[in-house]
Design a protein around this motif. Structure first.
Motif, mmCIF file in Angstrom:
data_model
loop_
_atom_site.group_PDB
_atom_site.id
_atom_site.type_symbol
_atom_site.label_atom_id
_atom_site.label_comp_id
_atom_site.label_asym_id
_atom_site.label_seq_id
_atom_site.Cartn_x
_atom_site.Cartn_y
_atom_site.Cartn_z
ATOM 1 N N ASP A 65 33.751 42.265 41.299
ATOM 2 C CA ASP A 65 34.452 42.292 42.588
ATOM 3 C C ASP A 65 35.956 42.487 42.406
ATOM 4 O O ASP A 65 36.575 43.267 43.135
ATOM 5 C CB ASP A 65 34.182 41.002 43.359
ATOM 6 C CG ASP A 65 32.784 40.944 43.954
ATOM 7 O OD1 ASP A 65 32.126 41.998 44.043
ATOM 8 O OD2 ASP A 65 32.367 39.845 44.352
ATOM 9 N N LYS A 66 36.545 41.808 41.436
ATOM 10 C CA LYS A 66 37.980 41.937 41.202
ATOM 11 C C LYS A 66 38.325 43.355 40.741
ATOM 12 O O LYS A 66 39.288 43.952 41.215
ATOM 13 C CB LYS A 66 38.452 40.917 40.170
ATOM 14 C CG LYS A 66 39.966 40.990 39.950
ATOM 15 C CD LYS A 66 40.454 39.939 39.015
ATOM 16 C CE LYS A 66 41.932 39.957 38.747
ATOM 17 N NZ LYS A 66 42.702 41.104 39.131
ATOM 18 N N THR A 68 38.238 45.635 43.726
ATOM 19 C CA THR A 68 39.429 45.454 44.568
ATOM 20 C C THR A 68 40.650 46.116 43.939
ATOM 21 O O THR A 68 41.453 46.725 44.629
ATOM 22 C CB THR A 68 39.706 43.943 44.775
ATOM 23 O OG1 THR A 68 38.542 43.360 45.363
ATOM 24 C CG2 THR A 68 40.889 43.714 45.691
#
Length: 158
Positions: A152-153, A156
């Protein structure tokens, strides 16, 4: 966190006479470290060192009920879902183009290598479906949480 150390597991080791002796892995490892001056301090012959390091590694533990409640909730809120019929999580990522997709997959692959834990995934053009589960414990472990969060990071930051 519980660790399963198998350093004291008994293994069969051939001796110089050709017969087999039984020793703990830790004893073999210690003996090799003390006899490797020709290789340099602390160095082991490659195939045996790989076997010893892998055997002495910690075995993953399934997430506890408490960890599932706290850690999985955050991932579910971020779009992860439980895989039907398995103790695994999955998520689909959609990117602007193939180059961004490939860049993200490369970052995840490098982090997976560092953590020695690899995803099940498939890619078609700008879409990647990722599934995390830990095979040696038969379900979700802390490794899956860490790497799903990394996915997820990285997405992003992409």
């Amino acid at each position: 966190m519980n660790h399963h150390w198998s350093a004291y597991k008994i293994i069969k080791v051939p001796n110089w006479r050709g017969s087999v002796e039984q020793h703990s892995i830790m004893a073999v490892y210690t003996r090799l470290l003390s006899r490797t001056s020709a290789l340099g301090p602390g160095l082991l012959p490659s195939p045996l060192s790989t076997l010893l390091v892998r055997t002495m590694a910690t075995k993953s533990q399934k997430l506890t009920d408490e960890e599932r409640t706290s850690e999985l909730a955050a991932l579910m809120a971020a779009g992860w879902a439980m895989v039907e019929g398995r103790d695994a999580i999955t998520k689909t990522y959609i990117f602007q183009n193939f180059n961004k997709t490939w860049g993200w997959m490369s970052r995840v692959a490098l982090q997976s290598e560092k953590k020695n834990h690899h995803p099940e995934w498939s890619n078609v053009y700008n879409r990647v479906e990722v599934t995390w589960s830990t095979h040696d414990c038969g379900g979700l472990s802390r490794k899956d949480i860490v790497l799903a969060t990394f996915c997820d990071k990285a997405f992003t930051d992409n």
